[in-house]
Motif scaffolding. Structure first.
Motif, mmCIF file in Angstrom:
data_model
loop_
_atom_site.group_PDB
_atom_site.id
_atom_site.type_symbol
_atom_site.label_atom_id
_atom_site.label_comp_id
_atom_site.label_asym_id
_atom_site.label_seq_id
_atom_site.Cartn_x
_atom_site.Cartn_y
_atom_site.Cartn_z
ATOM 1 N N PHE A 163 -74.568 2.429 73.846
ATOM 2 C CA PHE A 163 -74.788 2.409 75.287
ATOM 3 C C PHE A 163 -75.012 3.817 75.816
ATOM 4 N N ASP A 164 -74.180 4.755 75.397
ATOM 5 C CA ASP A 164 -74.321 6.138 75.851
ATOM 6 C C ASP A 164 -75.666 6.715 75.429
ATOM 7 N N ARG A 165 -76.098 6.416 74.217
ATOM 8 C CA ARG A 165 -77.384 6.885 73.726
ATOM 9 C C ARG A 165 -78.538 6.296 74.529
ATOM 10 N N ALA A 178 -81.836 -2.530 73.500
ATOM 11 C CA ALA A 178 -80.667 -2.881 72.691
ATOM 12 C C ALA A 178 -80.939 -4.133 71.864
ATOM 13 N N GLN A 179 -81.645 -5.097 72.437
ATOM 14 C CA GLN A 179 -81.944 -6.323 71.697
ATOM 15 C C GLN A 179 -82.850 -6.040 70.506
ATOM 16 N N LYS A 180 -83.800 -5.134 70.664
ATOM 17 C CA LYS A 180 -84.663 -4.752 69.539
ATOM 18 C C LYS A 180 -83.834 -4.147 68.405
ATOM 19 N N ALA A 187 -75.023 -3.857 69.143
ATOM 20 C CA ALA A 187 -76.294 -3.875 69.873
ATOM 21 C C ALA A 187 -76.455 -5.177 70.650
ATOM 22 N N SER A 188 -76.045 -6.293 70.071
ATOM 23 C CA SER A 188 -76.113 -7.578 70.778
ATOM 24 C C SER A 188 -75.198 -7.560 72.002
ATOM 25 N N SER A 189 -74.011 -6.999 71.838
ATOM 26 C CA SER A 189 -73.073 -6.906 72.958
ATOM 27 C C SER A 189 -73.626 -6.037 74.076
ATOM 28 N N ALA A 230 -68.736 1.273 68.565
ATOM 29 C CA ALA A 230 -70.173 1.305 68.241
ATOM 30 C C ALA A 230 -71.012 0.934 69.461
ATOM 31 N N ALA A 231 -70.543 -0.033 70.241
ATOM 32 C CA ALA A 231 -71.282 -0.460 71.426
ATOM 33 C C ALA A 231 -71.319 0.645 72.477
ATOM 34 N N LEU A 232 -70.192 1.311 72.692
ATOM 35 C CA LEU A 232 -70.151 2.392 73.679
ATOM 36 C C LEU A 232 -71.017 3.571 73.239
#
Length: 71
Positions: A64-66, A11-13, A28-30, A59-61
């Protein structure tokens, strides 16, 4: 199976590659921070459900799911 820290690095990348100030970068940061600071996938998902604003949460969820589906 990848653990939270492996997923956080992925996610950080994505956050680093996203444009500054974008929803994708915020999401992505979250996800990266949440995965790095929670015990397991379930706790991370629950925590991300409390994000605001709504656009970043959605977007975060999705991210995350991906990421968690690939693990």
């Amino acid at each position: 199976m990848r653990d939270n820290l492996d997923l956080a690095a992925s996610a950080q990348k994505l956050a680093d590659a996203a444009p500054t100030g974008s929803i994708d970068r915020a999401a992505a940061s979250s996800v990266a921070i949440t995965l790095a600071t929670t015990r397991d996938i379930d706790q991370a998902r629950e925590t991300l459900g409390g994000l605001s604003p709504e656009e970043v949460r959605e977007a975060a969820l999705e991210l995350f799911d991906r990421l968690s589906a690939d693990s």
